[in-house]
Design a protein around this motif. Sequence first.
Motif, PDB file in Angstrom:
ATOM      1  N   PRO A  22       0.745  -1.370  -0.141  1.00 37.77           N
ATOM      2  CA  PRO A  22       0.122   0.159  -0.055  1.00 37.77           C
ATOM      3  C   PRO A  22       0.873   1.185   0.068  1.00 37.77           C
ATOM      4  CG  PRO A  22      -0.803  -1.606   1.527  1.00 37.77           C
ATOM      5  CD  PRO A  22       0.660  -1.956   1.133  1.00 37.77           C
ATOM      6  N   ARG A  23       1.946   1.229   0.893  1.00 43.59           N
ATOM      7  CA  ARG A  23       2.696   2.536   0.713  1.00 43.59           C
ATOM      8  C   ARG A  23       3.447   2.665  -0.466  1.00 43.59           C
ATOM      9  NH1 ARG A  23       6.619   2.332   5.873  1.00 43.59           N
ATOM     10  NH2 ARG A  23       7.173   4.324   5.013  1.00 43.59           N
ATOM     11  N   ALA A  24       3.877   1.756  -1.082  1.00 44.82           N
ATOM     12  CA  ALA A  24       4.616   1.653  -2.362  1.00 44.82           C
ATOM     13  C   ALA A  24       3.696   2.270  -3.472  1.00 44.82           C
ATOM     14  CB  ALA A  24       5.271   0.429  -2.702  1.00 44.82           C
ATOM     15  N   LYS A  25       2.447   1.938  -3.474  1.00 47.49           N
ATOM     16  CA  LYS A  25       1.398   2.198  -4.369  1.00 47.49           C
ATOM     17  C   LYS A  25       1.157   3.734  -4.266  1.00 47.49           C
ATOM     18  CE  LYS A  25      -0.728  -2.313  -5.264  1.00 47.49           C
ATOM     19  NZ  LYS A  25      -1.971  -3.070  -5.111  1.00 47.49           N
ATOM     20  N   ARG A  26       0.936   4.197  -2.982  1.00 41.97           N
ATOM     21  CA  ARG A  26       0.777   5.629  -2.708  1.00 41.97           C
ATOM     22  C   ARG A  26       1.949   6.521  -3.260  1.00 41.97           C
ATOM     23  NH1 ARG A  26      -1.386   3.556   2.076  1.00 41.97           N
ATOM     24  NH2 ARG A  26       0.551   4.198   3.262  1.00 41.97           N
ATOM     25  N   ARG A  27       3.090   6.096  -2.983  1.00 42.43           N
ATOM     26  CA  ARG A  27       4.193   6.645  -3.255  1.00 42.43           C
ATOM     27  C   ARG A  27       4.192   6.818  -4.776  1.00 42.43           C
ATOM     28  NH1 ARG A  27       7.457   4.105  -0.603  1.00 42.43           N
ATOM     29  NH2 ARG A  27       8.370   2.560  -2.138  1.00 42.43           N
ATOM     30  N   ASN A  28       4.129   5.645  -5.461  1.00 45.95           N
ATOM     31  CA  ASN A  28       4.046   5.687  -7.193  1.00 45.95           C
ATOM     32  C   ASN A  28       3.184   6.686  -7.568  1.00 45.95           C
ATOM     33  OD1 ASN A  28       6.251   4.081  -7.055  1.00 45.95           O
ATOM     34  ND2 ASN A  28       5.039   2.284  -7.404  1.00 45.95           N
ATOM     35  N   ILE A  29       1.937   6.548  -6.975  1.00 47.16           N
ATOM     36  CA  ILE A  29       0.822   7.646  -7.247  1.00 47.16           C
ATOM     37  C   ILE A  29       1.213   9.168  -7.390  1.00 47.16           C
ATOM     38  CG2 ILE A  29      -1.499   8.368  -6.834  1.00 47.16           C
ATOM     39  CD1 ILE A  29      -2.378   5.638  -6.257  1.00 47.16           C
ATOM     40  N   ILE A  30       1.840   9.581  -6.030  1.00 43.59           N
ATOM     41  CA  ILE A  30       2.317  10.738  -5.767  1.00 43.59           C
ATOM     42  C   ILE A  30       3.274  11.156  -6.839  1.00 43.59           C
ATOM     43  CG2 ILE A  30       3.399  12.171  -4.259  1.00 43.59           C
ATOM     44  CD1 ILE A  30       2.095  10.729  -1.910  1.00 43.59           C
ATOM     45  N   PHE A  31       4.380  10.339  -6.918  1.00 36.04           N
ATOM     46  CA  PHE A  31       5.356  10.429  -7.973  1.00 36.04           C
ATOM     47  C   PHE A  31       4.777  10.913  -9.381  1.00 36.04           C
ATOM     48  CE2 PHE A  31       8.702   8.357  -5.309  1.00 36.04           C
ATOM     49  CZ  PHE A  31       8.875   9.194  -4.511  1.00 36.04           C
ATOM     50  N   THR A  32       3.753  10.085  -9.657  1.00 32.17           N
ATOM     51  CA  THR A  32       3.361  10.282 -11.235  1.00 32.17           C
ATOM     52  C   THR A  32       2.485  11.440 -11.085  1.00 32.17           C
ATOM     53  OG1 THR A  32       3.061   7.532 -11.261  1.00 32.17           O
ATOM     54  CG2 THR A  32       1.661   9.147 -12.983  1.00 32.17           C
ATOM     55  N   ALA A  33       1.960  11.965 -10.277  1.00 31.32           N
ATOM     56  CA  ALA A  33       1.124  13.106 -10.273  1.00 31.32           C
ATOM     57  C   ALA A  33       1.984  14.249 -10.251  1.00 31.32           C
ATOM     58  CB  ALA A  33       0.151  13.156  -8.993  1.00 31.32           C
ATOM     59  N   LEU A  36       5.476  18.188 -15.879  1.00 30.53           N
ATOM     60  CA  LEU A  36       5.554  18.227 -17.512  1.00 30.53           C
ATOM     61  C   LEU A  36       4.576  19.091 -17.992  1.00 30.53           C
ATOM     62  CD1 LEU A  36       6.254  16.785 -20.200  1.00 30.53           C
ATOM     63  CD2 LEU A  36       4.713  15.177 -20.003  1.00 30.53           C
ATOM     64  N   ALA A  37       3.281  19.119 -17.748  1.00 27.14           N
ATOM     65  CA  ALA A  37       2.239  20.007 -17.857  1.00 27.14           C
ATOM     66  C   ALA A  37       2.835  21.645 -17.798  1.00 27.14           C
ATOM     67  CB  ALA A  37       1.026  19.948 -17.177  1.00 27.14           C
ATOM     68  N   ALA A  38       3.521  21.948 -16.784  1.00 25.92           N
ATOM     69  CA  ALA A  38       3.952  23.290 -16.530  1.00 25.92           C
ATOM     70  C   ALA A  38       5.117  23.577 -17.418  1.00 25.92           C
ATOM     71  CB  ALA A  38       4.699  23.204 -15.074  1.00 25.92           C
ATOM     72  N   LEU A  39       6.158  22.600 -17.809  1.00 30.87           N
ATOM     73  CA  LEU A  39       6.957  22.884 -18.718  1.00 30.87           C
ATOM     74  C   LEU A  39       6.233  23.044 -20.134  1.00 30.87           C
ATOM     75  CD1 LEU A  39      10.184  22.722 -19.548  1.00 30.87           C
ATOM     76  CD2 LEU A  39       9.760  20.301 -20.152  1.00 30.87           C
ATOM     77  N   LEU A  40       5.270  22.233 -20.598  1.00 36.05           N
ATOM     78  CA  LEU A  40       4.885  22.512 -21.942  1.00 36.05           C
ATOM     79  C   LEU A  40       4.135  23.669 -21.801  1.00 36.05           C
ATOM     80  CD1 LEU A  40       3.025  19.021 -22.360  1.00 36.05           C
ATOM     81  CD2 LEU A  40       5.307  20.051 -23.458  1.00 36.05           C
TER      82      LEU A  40
END
Length: 304
Positions: A11-22, A28-32
């Motif tokens: 569960p912790r790894a899944k939450r961490r990956n979701i945060i990193f992805t977000a 990326l959106a800010a750069l574009l």
Amino acid sequence: MSSVLYDAQGPRAKRRNIIFTAVFLVALAALLWWVFRTLDDKGQLEWSLWEPFFTGTEAWSTYIWPGLQNTLKAAVLAVLIAMPLGAALGIARLSDHAWIRVPAGIVVEFFRAIPVLVLMIFGLALFAEYTDVSSDDRPLYAVVTGLVLYNASVLAEIVRAGILSLPKGQSEAAMAIGLRKGQLMRAILLPQAVTAMLPAIVSQLVVIVKDTALGGAVLTFPELLASANTMSGYYGANVIASFTVVAALFIALNFALTSFASWLEARLRRSKRSTGAVVGAGKVDDLNAAEVGGTYGTGAGGSI
């Protein structure tokens, strides 16, 4: 669910990956957005700069299409010469005879160590001093010469590595039933190695297509990238628009090449699947008498 190579996320790894992805998507959106606003502030997104590529054929027929033709011409010529030359050099480096293996190794290592641009410049000087090639054709000859010398040496190493990557049991079994070295190479090793080498070969073909731009930058070869410079000057300094269109064409060209290679690799893998049949002792005489290499080729993992 876990496997030997991968542990299932908790569960912790899944939450961490979701945060990193977000966070990555927001960055990326800010750069574009920053790129878009910068180009808009500089007036690079005005329709007048992009209009020649969408409302008429002059830009395509006068600049882009001739440049694309020259790019494809140089790339195709280089590929047609470099591939068989590289295959011959790669096989020569595996020869049992030192008088073949050593010179081939020297040639491969020498041209692989020289930058392709230096080879192009050397080729241009060579054709200017010692041949009757016209000044209009010299850039094409020089670009093809540089691409062939460099990429043939790289392809030679790809061929050699592909053959050496095959299990030694393939060669030992072929020798045990009396196949000669030439028959072994044609019928056993090369048919299997081609499939294994295909991704690396395609990567090198993509490099050949892109390296044609060096001729336009230095040797005044009128290829696709060089046409962007001329085109941007003619249409009012629309540099961003011109290079964006040219970049999109290079991406489409290389994507088509890699897609075709993926299809071909899958087809070769399906066609090379072995039936599992074992060649009996009664076939040894026929194998020794065979001179056509493809007759007794086997797939990867097939029995000899």
